[in-house]
Design an enzyme around this catalytic site. Structure first.
Site, PDB file in Angstrom:
ATOM      1  N   CYS A 114      -5.987  -3.326   3.123  1.00 12.24           N
ATOM      2  CA  CYS A 114      -5.816  -4.493   2.237  1.00 12.24           C
ATOM      3  C   CYS A 114      -6.024  -5.807   2.969  1.00 12.24           C
ATOM      4  CB  CYS A 114      -4.437  -4.466   1.604  1.00 12.24           C
ATOM      5  SG  CYS A 114      -4.214  -3.027   0.579  1.00 12.24           S
ATOM      6  N   HIS A 258      -3.034 -10.991  -1.451  1.00 12.43           N
ATOM      7  CA  HIS A 258      -3.553  -9.662  -1.779  1.00 12.43           C
ATOM      8  C   HIS A 258      -2.723  -9.125  -2.949  1.00 12.43           C
ATOM      9  CE1 HIS A 258      -4.349  -5.493  -1.802  1.00 12.43           C
ATOM     10  NE2 HIS A 258      -3.184  -5.159  -1.275  1.00 12.43           N
ATOM     11  N   ASN A 288      -4.410  -2.702  -7.654  1.00 13.16           N
ATOM     12  CA  ASN A 288      -4.609  -3.065  -6.252  1.00 13.16           C
ATOM     13  C   ASN A 288      -6.003  -2.570  -5.844  1.00 13.16           C
ATOM     14  OD1 ASN A 288      -4.696  -2.994  -3.439  1.00 13.16           O
ATOM     15  ND2 ASN A 288      -2.560  -2.377  -3.206  1.00 13.16           N
TER      16      ASN A 288
HETATM   17  N1  ACO Z   1       5.994   6.907 -12.785  1.00 12.07           N
HETATM   18  C1  ACO Z   1       7.272   7.214 -13.062  1.00 12.07           C
HETATM   19  N2  ACO Z   1       8.215   7.355 -12.111  1.00 12.07           N
HETATM   20  C2  ACO Z   1       7.828   7.213 -10.836  1.00 12.07           C
HETATM   21  C3  ACO Z   1       6.501   6.902 -10.468  1.00 12.07           C
HETATM   22  C4  ACO Z   1       5.564   6.775 -11.523  1.00 12.07           C
HETATM   23  N3  ACO Z   1       4.267   6.465 -11.306  1.00 12.07           N
HETATM   24  N4  ACO Z   1       6.419   6.801  -9.133  1.00 12.07           N
HETATM   25  C5  ACO Z   1       7.644   7.027  -8.653  1.00 12.07           C
HETATM   26  N5  ACO Z   1       8.503   7.276  -9.679  1.00 12.07           N
HETATM   27  C6  ACO Z   1       9.932   7.565  -9.618  1.00 12.07           C
HETATM   28  C7  ACO Z   1      10.378   8.051  -8.274  1.00 12.07           C
HETATM   29  O1  ACO Z   1      10.172   9.440  -8.172  1.00 12.07           O
HETATM   30  C8  ACO Z   1      11.831   7.664  -8.266  1.00 12.07           C
HETATM   31  O2  ACO Z   1      12.556   8.614  -8.990  1.00 12.07           O
HETATM   32  P1  ACO Z   1      14.041   9.044  -8.539  1.00 12.07           P
HETATM   33  O3  ACO Z   1      14.854   7.788  -8.639  1.00 12.07           O
HETATM   34  O4  ACO Z   1      14.420  10.102  -9.514  1.00 12.07           O
HETATM   35  O5  ACO Z   1      13.897   9.540  -7.115  1.00 12.07           O
HETATM   36  C9  ACO Z   1      11.868   6.358  -9.060  1.00 12.07           C
HETATM   37  O6  ACO Z   1      10.638   6.333  -9.831  1.00 12.07           O
HETATM   38  C10 ACO Z   1      11.943   5.128  -8.194  1.00 12.07           C
HETATM   39  O7  ACO Z   1      10.967   5.219  -7.169  1.00 12.07           O
HETATM   40  P2  ACO Z   1      10.808   4.138  -6.082  1.00 12.07           P
HETATM   41  O8  ACO Z   1       9.742   4.567  -5.117  1.00 12.07           O
HETATM   42  O9  ACO Z   1      12.128   3.719  -5.553  1.00 12.07           O
HETATM   43  O10 ACO Z   1      10.255   2.921  -6.974  1.00 12.07           O
HETATM   44  P3  ACO Z   1       9.994   1.446  -6.534  1.00 12.07           P
HETATM   45  O11 ACO Z   1      10.706   0.538  -7.433  1.00 12.07           O
HETATM   46  O12 ACO Z   1      10.111   1.246  -5.039  1.00 12.07           O
HETATM   47  O13 ACO Z   1       8.438   1.281  -6.900  1.00 12.07           O
HETATM   48  C11 ACO Z   1       6.307   1.163  -5.792  1.00 12.07           C
HETATM   49  C12 ACO Z   1       7.445   2.073  -6.245  1.00 12.07           C
HETATM   50  C13 ACO Z   1       5.682   0.534  -7.014  1.00 12.07           C
HETATM   51  C14 ACO Z   1       5.272   2.015  -5.078  1.00 12.07           C
HETATM   52  C15 ACO Z   1       6.874   0.072  -4.863  1.00 12.07           C
HETATM   53  O14 ACO Z   1       7.659   0.629  -3.846  1.00 12.07           O
HETATM   54  C16 ACO Z   1       5.788  -0.778  -4.240  1.00 12.07           C
HETATM   55  O15 ACO Z   1       5.122  -1.543  -4.902  1.00 12.07           O
HETATM   56  N6  ACO Z   1       5.599  -0.692  -2.930  1.00 12.07           N
HETATM   57  C17 ACO Z   1       4.553  -1.453  -2.254  1.00 12.07           C
HETATM   58  C18 ACO Z   1       3.211  -0.901  -2.596  1.00 12.07           C
HETATM   59  C19 ACO Z   1       2.117  -1.670  -1.904  1.00 12.07           C
HETATM   60  O16 ACO Z   1       2.123  -2.859  -1.840  1.00 12.07           O
HETATM   61  N7  ACO Z   1       1.164  -0.979  -1.369  1.00 12.07           N
HETATM   62  C20 ACO Z   1       0.123  -1.656  -0.641  1.00 12.07           C
HETATM   63  C21 ACO Z   1      -0.940  -0.709  -0.450  1.00 12.07           C
HETATM   64  S1  ACO Z   1      -2.176  -1.528   0.321  1.00 12.07           S
HETATM   65  C22 ACO Z   1      -3.209  -0.706   1.370  1.00 12.07           C
HETATM   66  O17 ACO Z   1      -3.372  -1.173   2.453  1.00 12.07           O
HETATM   67  C23 ACO Z   1      -3.915   0.542   0.935  1.00 12.07           C
END
Ligand code: ACO
Length: 331
Positions: A114, A258, A288
């Site tokens: 990213c 980003h 993203n």
């Molecule tokens: N749909 C439904 N439920 C889901 C999903 C989904 N797509 N994904 C995860 N869940 C569930 C989990 O299993 C968890 O369930 P549980 O409570 O029973 O265990 C619950 O939702 C909460 O999961 P969390 O991972 O705690 O959710 P969070 O609020 O942290 O959101 C997310 C997840 C969106 C991935 C967040 O952590 C985030 O945005 N992180 C940063 C991502 C990012 O910026 N990535 C950059 C990539 S860039 C690169 O260089 C490639």
């Protein structure tokens, strides 16, 4: 010494749209979960078209050259940022060059996830400031949707990403404008929190049936850890860039972060205590798009007349590695 400025920018996204409801038919997720946790409503996908990042980049670059009324023979060098290359070897820059018909100019691939666009701009800026080149095409292009795990195991990652490309022309000028600074960082301790480890030259077979069964060819992410580091590093590197230029947050007209997650952008906006309309967001439409996201966002901010001549614009990135960076620009 010369300055470098972004003369113009254009982007291309494939026509096919994947909505949150579409994803809900492929895995256990919902429109509401995705919107609430990420701000994403839809993303674009190359689908079954067999288009790679080089193809998307050709379409974005052709649009750009048309806007600029510029012939491709005037391009001196290409910086191509992608984390999803068409080939294992060589990089997508070479494919792009062949597809665009750019004769024998140098192409450089950037594999900074990213942060590809900020790293790419920084390298191009140095080539211009040292008067090595006058016109450099800086590209961010990604096809993420072919390598995501659209299965319940991968739902925490797969819902985030989309495909697209942006291309900008960085040009030499004697005017007092353009890229003021670039600050780049990485911390390799967190590689396993966001990575796709296969195919890997570490292993004799590079990719085995077992690796595929273990889904090692898909991107894996520890979302919470990424979130935690992202909000810290975005703020830090934006302030680092501003301090370097003796500027304060009050001097900033637009931040183009980003597009990782709308909640990350909101947190950074609050931490910086900057107006919401000065932190650009279009993640709801594209998800993203990794190395392409800053370019696509910058392109739309310009189309919407949100950036004017003389404005202080800060580009900021954070992603796999972890690697992060900022570029401060006087527009
Ligand atoms: N749909 C439904 N439920 C889901 C999903 C989904 N797509 N994904 C995860 N869940 C569930 C989990 O299993 C968890 O369930 P549980 O409570 O029973 O265990 C619950 O939702 C909460 O999961 P969390 O991972 O705690 O959710 P969070 O609020 O942290 O959101 C997310 C997840 C969106 C991935 C967040 O952590 C985030 O945005 N992180 C940063 C991502 C990012 O910026 N990535 C950059 C990539 S860039 C690169 O260089 C490639």
């Amino acid at each position: 010494m010369k300055n470098s400025f972004i003369k113009d920018i254009a982007f291309y996204v494939p026509e096919k749209i994947l909505t949150n409801d579409d994803l809900s038919t492929m895995m256990d997720t919902s429109d509401e979960w995705i919107k609430t946790r990420t701000g994403i409503h839809k993303r674009h996908s190359t689908g079954d078209s067999n288009m790679g990042p080089a193809d998307l980049a050709v379409l974005a670059s052709s649009k750009l050259l048309k806007k600029l009324n510029m012939d491709k023979s005037e391009i001196d060098f290409v910086v191509f940022a992608t984390s999803t290359p068409d080939y294992y070897v060589p990089g997508s820059g070479a494919l792009f060059q062949e597809k665009m018909g750019l004769e024998n100019i140098g192409v450089l691939d950037i594999r900074q996830g990213c942060s590809g666009f900020t790293y790419g701009l920084s390298v191009a800026d140095k080539f211009i400031k040292t008067e090595t080149y006058k016109n450099i095409l800086v590209i961010g292009s990604e096809v993420q949707t072919t390598q995501l795990d659209y299965d319940n195991d991968g739902r925490g990652t797969a819902v985030l990403f989309g495909d697209g490309a942006a291309a900008c022309l960085l040009t030499s000028t004697n005017d007092d404008r353009g890229i003021l600074s670039a600050h780049l960082h990485s911390d390799g301790r967190y590689i396993d929190d966001l990575s796709s480890s296969h195919p890997s030259s570490k292993y004799k077979d590079i990719i085995t049936k077992e690796n595929i069964k273990d889904r090692k060819h898909h991107i894996h992410m520890n979302g919470r850890e990424v979130f935690k580091h992202a909000v810290r590093r975005f703020k830090e590197v934006i302030l680092e860039g501003l301090d370097y230029n003796n500027l304060s947050v009050d001097d900033v007209d637009m931040v183009i972060p980003h597009q990782a997650n709308y909640r990350i952008s909101q947190t950074v906006q609050k931490q910086l205590d900057i107006d919401q309309d000065k932190v650009f967001s279009n993640i709801h439409n594209y998800g993203n798009t990794t190395a392409a996201s800053i370019g696509i966002a910058l392109s739309e901010a310009l189309e919407q007349n949100k950036i004017n001549k003389g404005d202080i614009v800060v580009l900021a990135s954070f992603g796999a590695g972890f690697q992060w960076g900022s570029v401060v620009i006087k527009w």
